[in-house]
Design a protein around this motif. Structure first.
Motif, mmCIF file in Angstrom:
data_model
loop_
_atom_site.group_PDB
_atom_site.id
_atom_site.type_symbol
_atom_site.label_atom_id
_atom_site.label_comp_id
_atom_site.label_asym_id
_atom_site.label_seq_id
_atom_site.Cartn_x
_atom_site.Cartn_y
_atom_site.Cartn_z
ATOM 1 N N UNK A 10 38.632 -78.184 82.257
ATOM 2 C CA UNK A 10 37.870 -78.892 81.516
ATOM 3 C C UNK A 10 36.279 -78.160 81.123
ATOM 4 N N UNK A 11 36.127 -77.106 81.967
ATOM 5 C CA UNK A 11 35.130 -76.177 81.710
ATOM 6 C C UNK A 11 35.643 -75.260 80.631
ATOM 7 N N UNK A 12 36.827 -74.696 80.499
ATOM 8 C CA UNK A 12 37.288 -74.051 79.405
ATOM 9 C C UNK A 12 37.228 -74.814 78.232
ATOM 10 N N UNK A 13 37.610 -76.092 78.428
ATOM 11 C CA UNK A 13 37.538 -76.929 77.246
ATOM 12 C C UNK A 13 36.140 -76.951 76.461
ATOM 13 N N UNK A 14 35.116 -77.076 77.462
ATOM 14 C CA UNK A 14 33.698 -77.025 76.810
ATOM 15 C C UNK A 14 33.486 -75.734 76.130
ATOM 16 N N UNK A 15 33.878 -74.793 76.702
ATOM 17 C CA UNK A 15 33.578 -73.399 75.742
ATOM 18 C C UNK A 15 34.417 -73.094 74.568
ATOM 19 N N UNK A 16 35.523 -73.739 74.532
ATOM 20 C CA UNK A 16 36.559 -73.507 73.338
ATOM 21 C C UNK A 16 36.077 -74.328 72.150
ATOM 22 N N UNK A 17 35.375 -73.769 71.297
ATOM 23 C CA UNK A 17 34.535 -74.640 70.220
ATOM 24 C C UNK A 17 34.796 -73.533 68.931
ATOM 25 N N UNK A 18 35.348 -73.796 67.923
ATOM 26 C CA UNK A 18 35.734 -72.729 67.008
ATOM 27 C C UNK A 18 34.206 -72.812 66.367
ATOM 28 N N UNK A 19 33.483 -73.684 66.151
ATOM 29 C CA UNK A 19 31.942 -73.441 65.635
ATOM 30 C C UNK A 19 31.312 -72.227 66.359
ATOM 31 N N UNK A 20 31.352 -72.194 67.884
ATOM 32 C CA UNK A 20 30.796 -70.972 68.577
ATOM 33 C C UNK A 20 31.478 -69.748 67.948
ATOM 34 N N UNK A 21 33.001 -69.750 67.988
ATOM 35 C CA UNK A 21 33.528 -68.483 67.626
ATOM 36 C C UNK A 21 33.332 -68.174 66.330
ATOM 37 N N UNK A 22 33.014 -69.021 65.215
ATOM 38 C CA UNK A 22 32.511 -68.545 63.931
ATOM 39 C C UNK A 22 31.368 -67.770 63.995
ATOM 40 N N UNK A 23 30.390 -68.554 64.858
ATOM 41 C CA UNK A 23 29.124 -67.856 64.932
ATOM 42 C C UNK A 23 29.181 -66.592 65.174
ATOM 43 N N UNK A 24 29.833 -66.548 66.519
ATOM 44 C CA UNK A 24 30.136 -65.204 67.021
ATOM 45 C C UNK A 24 30.676 -63.920 66.212
ATOM 46 N N UNK A 25 31.627 -64.281 65.513
ATOM 47 C CA UNK A 25 32.349 -63.454 64.675
ATOM 48 C C UNK A 25 31.405 -63.043 63.348
ATOM 49 N N UNK A 26 30.399 -64.217 62.830
ATOM 50 C CA UNK A 26 29.784 -63.670 61.836
ATOM 51 C C UNK A 26 28.519 -62.622 62.240
ATOM 52 N N UNK A 27 28.298 -62.615 63.538
ATOM 53 C CA UNK A 27 27.151 -61.947 64.061
ATOM 54 C C UNK A 27 27.646 -60.485 64.244
ATOM 55 N N UNK A 28 29.035 -60.244 64.330
ATOM 56 C CA UNK A 28 29.325 -59.075 64.629
ATOM 57 C C UNK A 28 29.480 -58.180 63.494
#
Length: 136
Positions: A118-136
């Protein structure tokens, strides 16, 4: 529960799910649930209606190389995908025990695994990954 090894390097998934396919499969249509190609009905939040027909689980809630960023030398870092693969394989074993009853949660090891999942499910969010990749 037994230890599970990550998949072989030559069998790495390119299409990586932010909602695990082991979870999505439990929403499969009655006629595809027990098949090698389960399909689910998909609500399109943009058009605010169901898609034309059920979609294959392996094609939804996923993005190519979501968890495998390129390193400076051009290779991909598979460590996160490997770790998620181990957890999802274990979830595939545990999930059927959880459907329809809560007696499996009496086992502290299963209860601990479910909390981890359940904790992993909370962290697995495509919006978060898109923001992270855009910042790199």
């Amino acid at each position: 529960m037994t230890s599970i090894q990550p998949p072989k390097k030559d069998n790495k998934p390119r299409q990586q799910h932010w909602v695990p396919s082991v979870y999505l499969k439990h929403f499969a249509t009655t006629d595809t649930f027990a098949t090698q190609d389960p399909k689910v009905w998909v609500w399109d939040k943009t058009t605010k209606r169901l898609r034309g027909g059920p979609a294959r689980v392996d094609t939804i809630c996923s993005k190519r190389f979501l968890y495998t960023p390129r390193l400076l030398d051009g290779t991909r870092d598979w460590s996160m995908e490997d770790d998620l693969g181990i957890t999802e394989t274990r979830a595939g074993d545990v999930w059927p025990m959880l459907t329809g009853t809560d007696t499996a949660l009496a086992d502290p090891e299963i209860r601990s695994f479910v909390a981890h999942f359940v904790a992993l499910m909370q962290l697995r969010n495509v919006w978060v990954f898109d923001k992270m990749h855009a910042a790199v």
